[in-house]
Design a protein around this motif. Structure first.
Motif, mmCIF file in Angstrom:
data_model
loop_
_atom_site.group_PDB
_atom_site.id
_atom_site.type_symbol
_atom_site.label_atom_id
_atom_site.label_comp_id
_atom_site.label_asym_id
_atom_site.label_seq_id
_atom_site.Cartn_x
_atom_site.Cartn_y
_atom_site.Cartn_z
ATOM 1 N N CYS A 178 5.371 20.181 8.313
ATOM 2 C CA CYS A 178 6.319 20.625 7.185
ATOM 3 C C CYS A 178 5.581 20.803 5.677
ATOM 4 C CB CYS A 178 7.869 19.950 6.865
ATOM 5 S SG CYS A 178 7.375 18.307 6.734
ATOM 6 N N HIS A 228 2.204 8.993 -6.709
ATOM 7 C CA HIS A 228 2.701 7.750 -6.656
ATOM 8 C C HIS A 228 1.596 7.026 -5.547
ATOM 9 C CE1 HIS A 228 6.344 9.757 -7.165
ATOM 10 N NE2 HIS A 228 6.230 10.122 -5.959
ATOM 11 N N LEU A 277 5.117 10.601 8.268
ATOM 12 C CA LEU A 277 4.754 9.490 7.610
ATOM 13 C C LEU A 277 4.934 8.077 8.210
ATOM 14 C CD1 LEU A 277 6.356 10.860 4.247
ATOM 15 C CD2 LEU A 277 4.032 10.415 4.805
ATOM 16 N N GLY A 334 9.556 6.651 -7.535
ATOM 17 C CA GLY A 334 8.770 7.595 -6.691
ATOM 18 C C GLY A 334 7.901 7.022 -5.729
ATOM 19 N N GLU A 335 8.116 5.738 -5.685
ATOM 20 C CA GLU A 335 7.150 5.230 -4.753
ATOM 21 C C GLU A 335 7.547 5.224 -3.358
ATOM 22 O OE1 GLU A 335 9.451 4.000 -6.588
ATOM 23 O OE2 GLU A 335 8.690 1.718 -7.222
ATOM 24 N N PHE A 336 6.555 5.033 -2.349
ATOM 25 C CA PHE A 336 7.030 5.075 -1.092
ATOM 26 C C PHE A 336 5.771 4.124 -0.409
ATOM 27 C CE2 PHE A 336 6.880 6.712 3.550
ATOM 28 C CZ PHE A 336 7.766 5.921 3.830
ATOM 29 N N VAL A 337 6.070 3.011 -0.392
ATOM 30 C CA VAL A 337 5.243 1.705 -0.264
ATOM 31 C C VAL A 337 5.329 0.844 1.201
ATOM 32 C CG1 VAL A 337 4.200 -0.304 -1.331
ATOM 33 C CG2 VAL A 337 4.593 1.727 -2.779
ATOM 34 N N ILE A 338 4.296 0.396 1.602
ATOM 35 C CA ILE A 338 4.570 -0.636 2.728
ATOM 36 C C ILE A 338 4.347 -1.869 2.032
ATOM 37 C CG2 ILE A 338 3.696 -1.298 4.846
ATOM 38 C CD1 ILE A 338 2.010 1.162 5.247
ATOM 39 N N ILE A 373 2.293 5.157 9.164
ATOM 40 C CA ILE A 373 2.597 3.803 8.915
ATOM 41 C C ILE A 373 2.362 2.552 10.030
ATOM 42 C CG2 ILE A 373 4.484 2.091 8.119
ATOM 43 C CD1 ILE A 373 5.363 4.463 6.169
ATOM 44 N N GLU A 431 19.541 12.829 -16.129
ATOM 45 C CA GLU A 431 18.707 14.182 -16.095
ATOM 46 C C GLU A 431 17.358 14.400 -16.961
ATOM 47 O OE1 GLU A 431 21.666 17.260 -16.854
ATOM 48 O OE2 GLU A 431 21.311 17.734 -14.709
ATOM 49 N N MET A 488 12.347 15.431 5.441
ATOM 50 C CA MET A 488 11.716 16.294 6.598
ATOM 51 C C MET A 488 10.433 15.927 7.070
ATOM 52 S SD MET A 488 12.424 20.123 5.157
ATOM 53 C CE MET A 488 11.971 21.158 6.315
ATOM 54 N N HIS A 489 9.572 15.073 6.257
ATOM 55 C CA HIS A 489 8.359 14.769 6.866
ATOM 56 C C HIS A 489 8.017 13.419 7.211
ATOM 57 C CE1 HIS A 489 8.548 14.861 2.467
ATOM 58 N NE2 HIS A 489 8.169 13.773 2.534
ATOM 59 N N GLN A 516 0.830 -1.172 0.046
ATOM 60 C CA GLN A 516 -0.171 -0.026 -0.108
ATOM 61 C C GLN A 516 0.689 1.315 0.099
ATOM 62 O OE1 GLN A 516 -2.707 0.284 3.252
ATOM 63 N NE2 GLN A 516 -3.669 2.090 2.529
ATOM 64 N N SER A 517 0.630 1.916 -1.013
ATOM 65 C CA SER A 517 1.136 3.371 -1.084
ATOM 66 C C SER A 517 1.197 4.377 0.247
ATOM 67 C CB SER A 517 0.884 3.986 -2.148
ATOM 68 O OG SER A 517 1.674 5.626 -1.983
ATOM 69 N N TYR A 556 13.504 8.691 -5.803
ATOM 70 C CA TYR A 556 12.968 10.079 -6.018
ATOM 71 C C TYR A 556 11.712 10.277 -5.256
ATOM 72 C CZ TYR A 556 16.697 10.097 -9.185
ATOM 73 O OH TYR A 556 18.175 9.982 -9.790
ATOM 74 N N SER A 557 11.447 9.518 -4.084
ATOM 75 C CA SER A 557 10.227 9.474 -3.346
ATOM 76 C C SER A 557 10.022 10.816 -2.482
ATOM 77 C CB SER A 557 9.946 8.371 -2.454
ATOM 78 O OG SER A 557 11.129 8.152 -1.610
ATOM 79 N N GLY A 558 11.335 11.513 -2.262
ATOM 80 C CA GLY A 558 11.351 12.652 -1.442
ATOM 81 C C GLY A 558 11.409 12.212 0.040
ATOM 82 N N VAL A 559 11.868 10.901 0.322
ATOM 83 C CA VAL A 559 11.774 10.168 1.475
ATOM 84 C C VAL A 559 13.179 9.685 1.804
ATOM 85 C CG1 VAL A 559 10.904 8.325 2.955
ATOM 86 C CG2 VAL A 559 9.339 9.369 1.735
ATOM 87 N N GLU A 607 5.324 16.817 -2.272
ATOM 88 C CA GLU A 607 4.730 15.262 -2.105
ATOM 89 C C GLU A 607 3.285 14.884 -1.821
ATOM 90 O OE1 GLU A 607 7.283 13.216 -2.936
ATOM 91 O OE2 GLU A 607 8.857 14.381 -2.823
#
Lengths: 236, 113
Positions: A95, A236, B6, B103-107, B10, B86, B1-2, A11-12, B36-39, A130
């Motif tokens: 943030c 995503h 998050l 780009g994903e951030f997945v459990i 989770i 690039e 930062m966040h 799960q995203s 590239y997920s920002g995490v 994000e």
């Protein structure tokens, strides 16, 4: 005792926020309210920019501002004096702004009678990129003193915006900000982005921006379809 | 930062999943974190002990799979690594490219009983 087993979740982490954002966008569409997510660094000139934008539009549109910046530089009174309703959001030191927090703001408004809601997002170029707030369009301000290298340092933010406003163009002679180079760097990340160079202080370059915003609000109000914005494309 | 916020989210989600599946013990939590997920994986690891304190995950190990960025050229269809290119297609030079992975951030899963 039971043996360990693998429970697939797949799960995203962003899924809940994305769903909430889509719901809010649908509701805003129904009430013909254009939600604009404004992002920038602190000190980019948002207050002055917003006041002028409100001033130029207040005879045509009913406007409200949702104030999310932790270290807020927009005085609610200043926005109100310019001709818009202002709501302070309680983000609890976060943030970034989520769709749920945005909803807390829009719910306090009489959105049936409001044409344009500007979300003043938290002042940073990383986290807000994000999270989908449910906005119809994502707009960022980059001011001349910040430098033309920012697209290289914060590529995500420049990728998720539909419009880039290069602000404080009146002080360009005092800085080595190269608009062409900046434009080239941004287009490499986001070929479809609209770029306006302007000054919130002097009003230079404002009319193409105001025209764009008027058209975008009108289009949102008359069309039935929700067009995918740049941030939605990268979700995503 | 966040990452902190998050991760707290989770932990809530995992506790719900654990309840649904009658889980009493979670050995490992596996996350997929795109380049590239920002995490930032290091930040996730740093705040992890704080967010699991007093939860069902208190003794759960954290495993992070870093997913490299991959893009596809919308002009010629070539797939390529984002790093070093690039957002510019190495085959035809087009800049109309879409990030398809990273780009994903997945459990991903939990190992539990």
């Amino acid at each position: 005792m039971d043996a360990f087993r693998v429970i697939e979740i797949k799960q995203s982490v962003y899924a809940d926020n994305n769903a909430e954002a889509d719901r809010l966008r649908g509701e805003m569409k129904n009430s013909k309210t254009f939600l604009l997510n404004l992002m920038s660094s602190p000190g980019s000139g948002k207050t002055t920019f917003l006041k002028r934008t409100i001033g130029e539009l207040k005879n045509d549109l009913k406007i409200a501002v949702l104030e999310a910046d932790i270290d807020s530089d927009v005085d609610a009174r200043a926005v109100a004096e310019a001709g818009a309703e202002a709501v302070q959001l309680h983000t609890g030191g976060m943030c970034h702004l989520t769709a749920g927090m945005t909803r807390q703001g829009t719910e306090t408004l009489d959105s049936e009678n409001i044409d344009l809601v500007v979300i003043e997002n938290i002042g940073n170029l990383i986290c807000p990129a994000e999270f989908d707030t449910g906005a119809a369009a994502n707009v960022m301000i980059l001011s001349v003193p910040e430098g033309d290298d920012k697209p290289l340092k914060y590529p995500n933010m420049f990728s998720v915006c539909d419009v880039l406003l290069i602000n404080k163009i009146d002080v360009q002679p005092y800085f080595d900000f190269n608009v062409d180079l900046c434009t080239e760097r941004v287009r490499k990340l986001n070929p479809d982005i609209r770029i306006f160079t302007l000054s919130g202080k002097t009003g230079e370059g404002f009319s193409p921006w105001i025209q764009w915003l008027k058209n975008a609000v009108r289009e949102w109000q008359v069309s039935d379809r929700i067009q995918e914005n740049a941030l939605m494309k990268t979700r995503h | 930062m966040h990452e902190l916020g998050l991760m707290a989210e989770i932990v809530d989600k995992i506790e719900a999943v654990a309840k649904e599946n009658n889980v009493t013990e979670i050995e490992t939590l596996v996350l997929d974190v795109g380049e590239y997920s920002g995490v930032v994986p290091e930040y996730v690891e740093e705040c992890y002990p704080a967010v699991i304190e007093g939860t069902l995950l208190e003794k759960t190990a954290l495993k992070i799979n870093v997913i490299p960025g991959k893009a596809r050229c919308e002009n010629c269809g070539t797939g390529f690594a984002v790093k070093g290119n690039e957002n510019c297609c190495p085959r035809c030079g087009s800049q109309k490219c879409k990030v398809i992975e990273g780009g994903e951030f997945v459990i991903k899963e939990i190992v539990a009983r």
